[in-house]
Design a protein around this motif. Sequence first.
Motif, PDB file in Angstrom:
ATOM      1  N   GLN A 354       0.809  -1.211   0.000  1.00 26.98           N
ATOM      2  CA  GLN A 354       0.000   0.000   0.000  1.00 26.98           C
ATOM      3  C   GLN A 354       0.846   1.266   0.000  1.00 26.98           C
ATOM      4  N   GLN A 355       2.147   1.118   0.201  1.00 25.24           N
ATOM      5  CA  GLN A 355       3.007   2.298   0.191  1.00 25.24           C
ATOM      6  C   GLN A 355       3.114   2.910  -1.202  1.00 25.24           C
ATOM      7  N   ILE A 356       2.825   2.134  -2.252  1.00 31.04           N
ATOM      8  CA  ILE A 356       2.878   2.681  -3.606  1.00 31.04           C
ATOM      9  C   ILE A 356       1.486   3.056  -4.101  1.00 31.04           C
ATOM     10  N   LEU A 357       0.507   2.996  -3.215  1.00 32.83           N
ATOM     11  CA  LEU A 357      -0.863   3.327  -3.596  1.00 32.83           C
ATOM     12  C   LEU A 357      -1.000   4.824  -3.844  1.00 32.83           C
ATOM     13  N   PHE A 358      -1.621   5.199  -4.965  1.00 35.17           N
ATOM     14  CA  PHE A 358      -1.960   6.602  -5.193  1.00 35.17           C
ATOM     15  C   PHE A 358      -3.226   6.662  -6.038  1.00 35.17           C
ATOM     16  N   GLY A 359      -3.539   7.825  -6.572  1.00 34.46           N
ATOM     17  CA  GLY A 359      -4.829   8.024  -7.216  1.00 34.46           C
ATOM     18  C   GLY A 359      -5.127   7.060  -8.343  1.00 34.46           C
ATOM     19  N   MET A 360      -4.106   6.630  -9.076  1.00 35.12           N
ATOM     20  CA  MET A 360      -4.330   5.692 -10.176  1.00 35.12           C
ATOM     21  C   MET A 360      -4.969   4.403  -9.671  1.00 35.12           C
ATOM     22  N   MET A 364      -8.748   3.000 -10.553  1.00 28.91           N
ATOM     23  CA  MET A 364      -8.829   1.663 -11.148  1.00 28.91           C
ATOM     24  C   MET A 364      -9.731   0.761 -10.319  1.00 28.91           C
ATOM     25  N   ASN A 365      -9.593   0.832  -9.013  1.00 22.49           N
ATOM     26  CA  ASN A 365     -10.416   0.013  -8.128  1.00 22.49           C
ATOM     27  C   ASN A 365     -11.887   0.399  -8.230  1.00 22.49           C
ATOM     28  N   ILE A 366     -12.162   1.693  -8.293  1.00 25.55           N
ATOM     29  CA  ILE A 366     -13.545   2.163  -8.410  1.00 25.55           C
ATOM     30  C   ILE A 366     -14.184   1.645  -9.691  1.00 25.55           C
ATOM     31  N   LEU A 367     -13.482   1.792 -10.804  1.00 23.73           N
ATOM     32  CA  LEU A 367     -14.041   1.363 -12.088  1.00 23.73           C
ATOM     33  C   LEU A 367     -14.277  -0.143 -12.117  1.00 23.73           C
ATOM     34  N   LEU A 368     -13.304  -0.910 -11.658  1.00 23.93           N
ATOM     35  CA  LEU A 368     -13.462  -2.366 -11.689  1.00 23.93           C
ATOM     36  C   LEU A 368     -14.595  -2.822 -10.778  1.00 23.93           C
ATOM     37  N   PHE A 369     -14.768  -2.143  -9.652  1.00 21.66           N
ATOM     38  CA  PHE A 369     -15.844  -2.529  -8.737  1.00 21.66           C
ATOM     39  C   PHE A 369     -17.213  -2.283  -9.368  1.00 21.66           C
ATOM     40  N   TYR A 370     -17.391  -1.136  -9.989  1.00 20.84           N
ATOM     41  CA  TYR A 370     -18.686  -0.847 -10.606  1.00 20.84           C
ATOM     42  C   TYR A 370     -18.918  -1.686 -11.856  1.00 20.84           C
ATOM     43  N   LEU A 371     -17.859  -1.981 -12.600  1.00 21.53           N
ATOM     44  CA  LEU A 371     -18.014  -2.866 -13.756  1.00 21.53           C
ATOM     45  C   LEU A 371     -18.382  -4.277 -13.316  1.00 21.53           C
ATOM     46  N   MET A 372     -17.961  -4.655 -12.139  1.00 27.58           N
ATOM     47  CA  MET A 372     -18.327  -5.965 -11.603  1.00 27.58           C
ATOM     48  C   MET A 372     -19.818  -6.013 -11.273  1.00 27.58           C
ATOM     49  N   ILE A 373     -20.391  -4.871 -10.888  1.00 20.02           N
ATOM     50  CA  ILE A 373     -21.814  -4.834 -10.544  1.00 20.02           C
ATOM     51  C   ILE A 373     -22.673  -4.927 -11.799  1.00 20.02           C
ATOM     52  N   GLY A 374     -22.334  -4.145 -12.817  1.00 17.98           N
ATOM     53  CA  GLY A 374     -23.131  -4.132 -14.039  1.00 17.98           C
ATOM     54  C   GLY A 374     -22.722  -5.242 -14.988  1.00 17.98           C
ATOM     55  N   ASN A 375     -23.617  -5.572 -15.905  1.00 18.66           N
ATOM     56  CA  ASN A 375     -23.307  -6.600 -16.904  1.00 18.66           C
ATOM     57  C   ASN A 375     -22.545  -5.958 -18.063  1.00 18.66           C
ATOM     58  N   CYS A 376     -21.286  -5.634 -17.784  1.00 22.08           N
ATOM     59  CA  CYS A 376     -20.482  -4.912 -18.770  1.00 22.08           C
ATOM     60  C   CYS A 376     -20.099  -5.779 -19.959  1.00 22.08           C
ATOM     61  N   GLY A 377     -20.361  -7.075 -19.909  1.00 28.24           N
ATOM     62  CA  GLY A 377     -20.053  -7.938 -21.044  1.00 28.24           C
ATOM     63  C   GLY A 377     -21.223  -8.180 -21.963  1.00 28.24           C
ATOM     64  N   LEU A 530       1.207  12.411 -14.829  1.00 27.64           N
ATOM     65  CA  LEU A 530       0.279  11.443 -14.225  1.00 27.64           C
ATOM     66  C   LEU A 530      -0.607  10.850 -15.320  1.00 27.64           C
ATOM     67  N   ASN A 531       0.009  10.160 -16.246  1.00 33.99           N
ATOM     68  CA  ASN A 531      -0.707   9.732 -17.450  1.00 33.99           C
ATOM     69  C   ASN A 531      -1.807   8.722 -17.139  1.00 33.99           C
ATOM     70  N   LEU A 532      -1.475   7.676 -16.399  1.00 30.82           N
ATOM     71  CA  LEU A 532      -2.456   6.625 -16.144  1.00 30.82           C
ATOM     72  C   LEU A 532      -3.600   7.133 -15.272  1.00 30.82           C
ATOM     73  N   PHE A 533      -3.288   7.944 -14.288  1.00 29.12           N
ATOM     74  CA  PHE A 533      -4.347   8.497 -13.443  1.00 29.12           C
ATOM     75  C   PHE A 533      -5.314   9.337 -14.271  1.00 29.12           C
ATOM     76  N   GLU A 534      -4.780  10.182 -15.131  1.00 30.57           N
ATOM     77  CA  GLU A 534      -5.648  11.044 -15.932  1.00 30.57           C
ATOM     78  C   GLU A 534      -6.436  10.234 -16.953  1.00 30.57           C
ATOM     79  N   LEU A 535      -5.835   9.200 -17.520  1.00 32.26           N
ATOM     80  CA  LEU A 535      -6.573   8.358 -18.461  1.00 32.26           C
ATOM     81  C   LEU A 535      -7.729   7.647 -17.768  1.00 32.26           C
ATOM     82  N   LEU A 536      -7.515   7.187 -16.543  1.00 33.98           N
ATOM     83  CA  LEU A 536      -8.599   6.534 -15.808  1.00 33.98           C
ATOM     84  C   LEU A 536      -9.705   7.526 -15.455  1.00 33.98           C
ATOM     85  N   MET A 537      -9.344   8.771 -15.173  1.00 31.98           N
ATOM     86  CA  MET A 537     -10.368   9.789 -14.933  1.00 31.98           C
ATOM     87  C   MET A 537     -11.176  10.052 -16.201  1.00 31.98           C
ATOM     88  N   ILE A 538     -10.514  10.069 -17.343  1.00 32.81           N
ATOM     89  CA  ILE A 538     -11.232  10.255 -18.609  1.00 32.81           C
ATOM     90  C   ILE A 538     -12.141   9.061 -18.879  1.00 32.81           C
TER      91      ILE A 538
END
Length: 651
Positions: A354-360, A364-377, A530-538
């Motif tokens: 968790q020491q390397i945890l940041f906004g990215m 990522m966790n938020i998106l994957l959690f909500y995609l798990m709820i909906g039938n994204c497939g 912060l490329n990956l963080f900004e891409l996930l926000m987009i």
Amino acid sequence: MSQETPQAAASESAFPPVGIDAKFTAPDVQPRSPWQRWRDFWFCPADPTTLAFIRISTGLLVLYIHLAYSLDLQAFFGEHGWYAARFINRERKESPMVVTPWLDHWEDSQEGWAQLSDFPHRRAALMRFLRSLPADAAQRQRDLAYLQRIFAYRNSADVLIALNYVQSMATERELERYLTALQGGQVELSEEIVIGARPKSFGKQYEPPPVFATLSADEKRQLAQEIRHFWHALARVPWIDPKQERTYVINHFMEAGPVMRQALLEFMLTLPDDEQQRNALLDYLEYWNVDPRKVYRQGHAIFSMWFHVTDPTAMACIHAGVLVLIALFTVGLFTRVTSVLVWLATVSYIHRTQQILFGMDTMMNILLFYLMIGNCGAALSLDRLIARYRATRAALRRGGLDAATRAFLAYPPPSVAAGFAQRLIQVHFCFIYMAAGLSKLKGGMWWHGQAFWEVLVNPEFTLLHYSWYENTIRWLVSFKPVYHIMLVSAVWFTLFVEIAGPFLLWTRLRWLIIFLATLMHAIIAVLMGLNLFELLMIVMLLAFLPDRVIRDRFRGGPDLPRFRWCFHLPRDAECRTAAWIAAIDVDNQVRLQPVSAEQKTPYLLRDNGEMLRDREAVQVLVSSLRLAPLLVPLLWLPGMGGWLTRRLFPS
């Protein structure tokens, strides 16, 4: 797949593509109650196309992130990595969870538990003092009576003077001189110091602090005994550097606030008599800097497979399996299962270090959690192609494509789960923006524009190491009006997008906010790296796109070639082939046409009447259907072309 028929048109009108944005464009026919509005806001059936596009975008980014982990897998998550397994195991079992009081001040709250210095050398000195305290409670009470007395003073200045008074007693001889002066006795001096050319007695240094001057003679004698016991308690400590470490201990009492001083004193007075329990208590305080008796609970309810798998070979195999899972999730195969497994896997990586945890990681966790709820497939996925095949196969077994099957093939059916998951992403995105914008208003740097300037010239993030960037910055600041206009514009632009955006995204200005927010994240990605963080926000911002916008971008134009696939309906092998063609024909280019048993089937018929069979028909389908070119790499394999021909044209 078959061409449009009146039945199909009627079916499509009965099953229109319903998107989350439909409630913004369709007028209310009948007035709705607040409960109905609330229910429709969260549980409106939505076309899963937007959620599926978010799945693809998120999956590609998650796959890239975990591919990058492959280069330093042992350094990040190995047993002897940067944060070794023994540290994280102790953290997840012992880390303190502290609950602050309900009736507390947000700004001026102070921790009501014992704490040590953050500097290692000072912490070590204080721990030596704590470990040398007497095990007997009465003796410990006697040694700490002086601290009990002075910590009760309301005036913090008196506490500091009283502590400094003891700190001045360097030797036992000095101690007796100070205590003699405290009790009104005469101090015999045999030493003098010279200031300039005039000798001056330094006997005044033994004078007691003013806070002790008002005490009676008996109280002064009692105070002298308390000071003597405390001084000897300090002298008994096995110091490495007695003078310096003794100063560290007293300075810690000086620098601590009143609440922390009282908490540390209470901790010392209530140490258990049992040596094993006392050592366990002191060890916990030294490592976690908190009294374990004050914590709500110890340990974190976290899980990671890397807590249990430490063998490098096993870790490499599991990591490869995770990459396969992410790839399957991205292409949408077994999405209901892979979405859960991918979320659990990514959380395992996050929890391990968790020491390397940041906004990215958070986004990522938020998106994957909500995609798990909906039938994204349910759209833009291999699961969708399999569902199309099964629906066509079942309809052909019943005698032909009915209206419901044609509607299912035309559009993925609306889903409450997809609408709910998409709405969660939208609302969460708005909360993130609002929190970010309002928190900026609390800082003075955003009020006078200095925050944006700090971003521009921060060497850890920006492109300042490039000469062209540095020259551009120097040129901008050489013109004061340009400099101020740039700072003010950037601040207002950021605050407008982050504070007004969560409200305007639900209006007709949605497209403007989407454009401005995307522009803002692109600028941050360039300036701060912060490329990956900004891409996930987009990617989160994609939840506000109407499903028809995404669906139309994936559809072909009106100039696509058209065919008819002629087959004999009672033959199971030919029906299976027709179902597979209908599954991959996402643009309605092929019309399924049952023919009589007298004709040699199956065959492919062009619009001009040309009949194609065998390998020639396979090549035409692969080159004409928009989704079929994905199969071209398979045809390069030896024998795959013949196998595919035999599957499409069974003898």
